[in-house]
Write a protein that holds these residues in place. Structure first.
Motif, mmCIF file in Angstrom:
data_model
loop_
_atom_site.group_PDB
_atom_site.id
_atom_site.type_symbol
_atom_site.label_atom_id
_atom_site.label_comp_id
_atom_site.label_asym_id
_atom_site.label_seq_id
_atom_site.Cartn_x
_atom_site.Cartn_y
_atom_site.Cartn_z
ATOM 1 N N ASP A 62 0.826 -1.205 0.000
ATOM 2 C CA ASP A 62 0.000 0.000 0.000
ATOM 3 C C ASP A 62 0.866 1.263 0.000
ATOM 4 O O ASP A 62 0.537 2.257 -0.653
ATOM 5 C CB ASP A 62 -0.928 0.001 1.218
ATOM 6 C CG ASP A 62 -1.962 -1.116 1.146
ATOM 7 O OD1 ASP A 62 -2.068 -1.752 0.086
ATOM 8 O OD2 ASP A 62 -2.655 -1.349 2.151
ATOM 9 N N TYR B 89 2.205 1.749 -3.494
ATOM 10 C CA TYR B 89 1.145 2.226 -4.381
ATOM 11 C C TYR B 89 0.901 3.717 -4.183
ATOM 12 O O TYR B 89 0.765 4.472 -5.146
ATOM 13 C CB TYR B 89 -0.136 1.435 -4.126
ATOM 14 C CG TYR B 89 -1.268 1.790 -5.071
ATOM 15 C CD1 TYR B 89 -1.408 1.147 -6.294
ATOM 16 C CD2 TYR B 89 -2.177 2.796 -4.744
ATOM 17 C CE1 TYR B 89 -2.428 1.481 -7.164
ATOM 18 C CE2 TYR B 89 -3.198 3.141 -5.614
ATOM 19 C CZ TYR B 89 -3.325 2.473 -6.819
ATOM 20 O OH TYR B 89 -4.326 2.824 -7.682
ATOM 21 N N ARG B 90 0.840 4.144 -2.915
ATOM 22 C CA ARG B 90 0.579 5.559 -2.628
ATOM 23 C C ARG B 90 1.706 6.445 -3.159
ATOM 24 O O ARG B 90 1.465 7.492 -3.749
ATOM 25 C CB ARG B 90 0.413 5.766 -1.119
ATOM 26 C CG ARG B 90 -0.913 5.305 -0.571
ATOM 27 C CD ARG B 90 -1.126 5.854 0.827
ATOM 28 N NE ARG B 90 -0.140 5.355 1.774
ATOM 29 C CZ ARG B 90 -0.286 4.257 2.491
ATOM 30 N NH1 ARG B 90 -1.391 3.532 2.373
ATOM 31 N NH2 ARG B 90 0.645 3.860 3.340
ATOM 32 N N THR C 15 1.534 6.576 -7.076
ATOM 33 C CA THR C 15 0.319 7.039 -7.756
ATOM 34 C C THR C 15 -0.254 8.354 -7.246
ATOM 35 O O THR C 15 -0.931 9.054 -7.996
ATOM 36 C CB THR C 15 -0.790 5.977 -7.635
ATOM 37 O OG1 THR C 15 -1.113 5.764 -6.250
ATOM 38 C CG2 THR C 15 -0.364 4.682 -8.280
ATOM 39 N N GLN C 16 -0.040 8.723 -5.993
ATOM 40 C CA GLN C 16 -0.771 9.866 -5.460
ATOM 41 C C GLN C 16 -0.375 11.185 -6.125
ATOM 42 O O GLN C 16 -1.166 12.117 -6.197
ATOM 43 C CB GLN C 16 -0.588 9.977 -3.944
ATOM 44 C CG GLN C 16 0.807 10.341 -3.481
ATOM 45 C CD GLN C 16 0.867 10.438 -1.968
ATOM 46 O OE1 GLN C 16 -0.118 10.240 -1.274
ATOM 47 N NE2 GLN C 16 2.034 10.716 -1.442
ATOM 48 N N TYR D 178 -15.701 3.603 0.138
ATOM 49 C CA TYR D 178 -14.832 3.887 -0.996
ATOM 50 C C TYR D 178 -14.157 5.247 -0.860
ATOM 51 O O TYR D 178 -12.993 5.425 -1.248
ATOM 52 C CB TYR D 178 -15.626 3.811 -2.298
ATOM 53 C CG TYR D 178 -16.083 2.417 -2.641
ATOM 54 C CD1 TYR D 178 -15.187 1.354 -2.622
ATOM 55 C CD2 TYR D 178 -17.400 2.149 -2.969
ATOM 56 C CE1 TYR D 178 -15.591 0.062 -2.926
ATOM 57 C CE2 TYR D 178 -17.818 0.857 -3.266
ATOM 58 C CZ TYR D 178 -16.911 -0.180 -3.248
ATOM 59 O OH TYR D 178 -17.324 -1.454 -3.536
ATOM 60 N N CYS E 233 -10.122 6.174 -0.857
ATOM 61 C CA CYS E 233 -9.530 7.242 -1.679
ATOM 62 C C CYS E 233 -8.749 8.224 -0.816
ATOM 63 O O CYS E 233 -7.654 8.662 -1.184
ATOM 64 C CB CYS E 233 -10.625 7.978 -2.449
ATOM 65 S SG CYS E 233 -11.403 7.006 -3.763
ATOM 66 N N ASN F 30 -5.376 6.788 0.192
ATOM 67 C CA ASN F 30 -4.399 6.646 -0.878
ATOM 68 C C ASN F 30 -4.069 7.958 -1.574
ATOM 69 O O ASN F 30 -2.950 8.148 -2.048
ATOM 70 C CB ASN F 30 -4.905 5.632 -1.912
ATOM 71 C CG ASN F 30 -4.847 4.210 -1.413
ATOM 72 O OD1 ASN F 30 -3.834 3.528 -1.558
ATOM 73 N ND2 ASN F 30 -5.931 3.744 -0.798
ATOM 74 N N LYS G 95 -7.323 6.683 -11.786
ATOM 75 C CA LYS G 95 -6.694 6.207 -10.560
ATOM 76 C C LYS G 95 -7.747 5.831 -9.530
ATOM 77 O O LYS G 95 -7.656 4.785 -8.877
ATOM 78 C CB LYS G 95 -5.777 7.292 -9.993
ATOM 79 C CG LYS G 95 -4.575 7.641 -10.856
ATOM 80 C CD LYS G 95 -3.586 6.521 -10.921
ATOM 81 C CE LYS G 95 -2.333 6.936 -11.712
ATOM 82 N NZ LYS G 95 -1.372 5.820 -11.837
ATOM 83 N N HIS H 286 -9.573 2.557 -10.614
ATOM 84 C CA HIS H 286 -8.810 1.334 -10.356
ATOM 85 C C HIS H 286 -8.671 1.064 -8.862
ATOM 86 O O HIS H 286 -8.523 -0.084 -8.439
ATOM 87 C CB HIS H 286 -7.430 1.444 -11.007
ATOM 88 C CG HIS H 286 -7.469 1.336 -12.502
ATOM 89 N ND1 HIS H 286 -7.988 0.250 -13.154
ATOM 90 C CD2 HIS H 286 -7.065 2.212 -13.465
ATOM 91 C CE1 HIS H 286 -7.891 0.445 -14.459
ATOM 92 N NE2 HIS H 286 -7.342 1.619 -14.674
ATOM 93 N N LEU H 287 -8.711 2.118 -8.051
ATOM 94 C CA LEU H 287 -8.636 1.934 -6.615
ATOM 95 C C LEU H 287 -9.923 1.329 -6.066
ATOM 96 O O LEU H 287 -9.901 0.431 -5.234
ATOM 97 C CB LEU H 287 -8.364 3.278 -5.940
ATOM 98 C CG LEU H 287 -8.044 3.258 -4.438
ATOM 99 C CD1 LEU H 287 -6.772 2.475 -4.166
ATOM 100 C CD2 LEU H 287 -7.907 4.684 -3.919
ATOM 101 N N PRO I 129 -10.370 -2.678 -8.432
ATOM 102 C CA PRO I 129 -9.056 -3.070 -8.961
ATOM 103 C C PRO I 129 -9.098 -4.204 -9.974
ATOM 104 O O PRO I 129 -8.114 -4.427 -10.678
ATOM 105 C CB PRO I 129 -8.281 -3.482 -7.709
ATOM 106 C CG PRO I 129 -9.336 -3.861 -6.717
ATOM 107 C CD PRO I 129 -10.508 -2.970 -7.013
#
Length: 280
Positions: A79, A82-83, A86-87, A110, A114, A117, A272, A275-276, A279
């Protein structure tokens, strides 16, 4: 060397922490059956049992305890990576349109994902009926749409398929042989058409006891004991209940919560987020 799937490990940690496949399913946004299948797959990969039943709880075996700390570290590192990657890309505001049922049930979880992330991402939530949502997505006024009404013109993925139940408030008491008092949404609604069709096909008389344009109005009428309605089980609250079989109401088909998007118009931040949330 066998690779351990991060998705399986994430579910394993949820089961270990909540001591229940059912409770873990809520955490990882899957069904209880899917969680059970995931744990069977993980045990097959590792060649050992990870859980044992103690009463109604799932307790870790010796091997499960040994795996838990590794699983937490691996999921956490995944995680974090990923952050970090992508962030920075998710900077353009994302507009999400949602039906009232989704706002009430799925959307908060959800949004939490978001925020974890993409903490700097601006998200605009717009709530509306299905026809308006589809029009907004078509025109590009929203980037993503969360709805229970099918929209075949858009690309989509199913987030969750939920049972639909007959729901009433504590004050409602069904009367044998009497016309069923329905609490209905005024506009076209899949729940409305589903219960009307089911009752008609079963030959059970019904009448519109209360009509409203909002989900809040439906809840108020249920709590006042004015009648019954059909809704996804996620709508249940402490003061609402599923009618027992003695009410003799027909079974209802499940409903799917879907995430929709325009395949030709999603900007990078929207992609983004999509997909979060979904996935797979």
């Amino acid at each position: 060397m066998r690779n351990l799937d991060i998705g399986l490990l994430r579910t394993f940690v949820a089961v270990a922490e909540r001591e229940s496949f059912t409770n873990a399913a809520e955490k990882v946004y899957r069904t209880q059956a899917a969680v059970s299948q995931q744990m069977q797959k993980l045990e097959s990969v590792l060649g050992c049992a990870l859980f044992e039943r103690v009463g109604r709880r799932k307790k870790l075996t010796v091997e499960g305890v040994r795996l838990l700390e590794y699983a937490r570290r691996m999921v956490g590192l995944n995680d974090e990576a990923y952050r970090v990657i992508t962030q920075q890309a998710a900077t353009q505001p994302v507009k999400i349109g949602a039906c009232a049922d989704a706002v009430d049930t799925l959307l908060p979880a959800y949004l939490e994902i978001c925020a974890e992330n993409f903490p700097n991402l601006s998200i605009d939530i717009q709530v509306g009926r299905s026809r308006w949502l589809a029009s907004a997505l078509r025109k590009g006024d929203i980037d993503l749409m969360l709805d229970i009404t099918p929209h075949p013109e858009f690309a989509h993925t199913v987030l969750r398929t939920s049972p639909v139940a007959w729901i009433a408030g504590a004050r409602y008491h069904p009367q044998a042989g009497a016309s069923v008092p329905l609490i209905l949404m005024e506009a076209a609604c899949p729940f409305r058409s589903s219960m009307v069709q089911a009752l008609t096909e079963a030959g059970i008389p019904w009448h519109a006891a209360f009509e409203t344009s909002t989900l809040a109005g439906v809840r108020a009428a249920l709590r006042a004991g004015l009648g019954v309605t059909a809704r996804a089980v996620e709508m249940l609250a402490p003061d609402l209940r599923v009618l027992d079989p003695q009410a003799r109401l027909p079974a209802l088909p499940p409903i799917s919560f879907c995430l929709y998007w325009r395949a030709d118009a999603s900007h990078e931040s929207a992609m983004k987020v999509r997909h979060l949330i979904a996935p797979h």
